[in-house]
Scaffold this active site. Sequence first.
Site, PDB file in Angstrom:
ATOM      1  N   CYS A  70       0.864  -1.179   0.000  1.00  0.00           N
ATOM      2  CA  CYS A  70       0.000   0.000   0.000  1.00  0.00           C
ATOM      3  C   CYS A  70       0.905   1.235   0.000  1.00  0.00           C
ATOM      4  CB  CYS A  70      -0.858  -0.043   1.264  1.00  0.00           C
ATOM      5  SG  CYS A  70      -1.826   1.440   1.546  1.00  0.00           S
ATOM      6  N   CYS A 206      -0.570   3.727  -6.497  1.00  0.00           N
ATOM      7  CA  CYS A 206      -1.549   3.185  -5.539  1.00  0.00           C
ATOM      8  C   CYS A 206      -1.833   1.783  -6.036  1.00  0.00           C
ATOM      9  CB  CYS A 206      -2.829   4.018  -5.533  1.00  0.00           C
ATOM     10  SG  CYS A 206      -4.209   3.199  -4.678  1.00  0.00           S
TER      11      CYS A 206
HETATM   12  N1  DGL Z   1      -3.856   0.568  -2.122  1.00  0.00           N
HETATM   13  C1  DGL Z   1      -3.449   1.685  -1.381  1.00  0.00           C
HETATM   14  C2  DGL Z   1      -2.291   2.440  -1.946  1.00  0.00           C
HETATM   15  O1  DGL Z   1      -1.448   1.828  -2.581  1.00  0.00           O
HETATM   16  C3  DGL Z   1      -4.430   2.416  -0.534  1.00  0.00           C
HETATM   17  C4  DGL Z   1      -5.605   3.074  -1.197  1.00  0.00           C
HETATM   18  C5  DGL Z   1      -6.494   3.666  -0.138  1.00  0.00           C
HETATM   19  O2  DGL Z   1      -6.821   2.948   0.814  1.00  0.00           O
HETATM   20  O3  DGL Z   1      -6.843   4.846  -0.282  1.00  0.00           O
HETATM   21  O4  DGL Z   1      -2.140   3.619  -1.748  1.00  0.00           O
END
Ligand code: DGL
Length: 283
Positions: A70, A206
Amino acid sequence: MAIGVFDSGIGGLSVHRALVQRMPQADFVYLADQANCPYGGLPGEQIVDLVRQGCIRLFEAGVNLVILGCNTACAIALRRLQQTWLPGHRQTLGRPVNVIGIIVPTIEAATGLPWEHEAERRGERVEAVDVVGIFATPATAGSRVYEIEIDKRSQDVAVFTEPCSNLARLIEAGAPQDELAAVIDAHVHALTLRIGREPDRAILGCTHYEIVANLFRAALKPGTPLIHQPAAVADAMQRYLARHPEYDSGHSGRRRFLTTGEPRTQNGHAQTFWGEPVRFEAA
Ligand code: DGL
């Protein structure tokens, strides 16, 4: 022991899939904090706290190495946790544990390549600046982590980050492809206007966006290279494990998928990406 992969939701599956393909014999536990997803608009302190709780849950599940799949967690929480919390928690557990991120491997992959662009201008060949477009959550964009880390390694790259405020939530909610395509087109257009031209390369900063990478490919100028974060992370992870034999990644190919939210089969985007239904159990 096993390797843990953490995300707010289904986005980390993109990193997880690359790791599983690279290390099919390793044991993995995936944790999605879907009770609190999306993270991208939350205050920093809350993100730090949620990521810490996620790591604790994964260590309880027998993991010794957590990969934060993440970007938001890495941008906001990783350094804080590594410096202020992890050393003490390691002592409490009495075994080697670590938490590692995905942004630095991505930037290494992006800047490690010899990447020169030449443009024809007034009959002369002149070197143009390499413009990288980053698509990320508002928290990641606000941290300026990509700008800072790329600038440390290369001054010949101009970085423009586009915050995509609602996109992870829509992907997580299983919004239809045409709705996602319209949102992604608008973000690509906004970034292009801000740069004054199309980016030379793009990073999906993301992990949720990787799940619908085909829509980004369709919105960007044809042929725009996307730096592939999951592959960069899998490469870095293999090198890391070779240097750190104390982190035993297991040998039975076991996979568990946990969620802090509703235990259920994940939406069609996750299923299409994963190639089969993905069911998460209660964390
Ligand atoms: N998948 C995540 C990232 O890489 C988080 C997205 C989120 O929860 O806003 O930033």
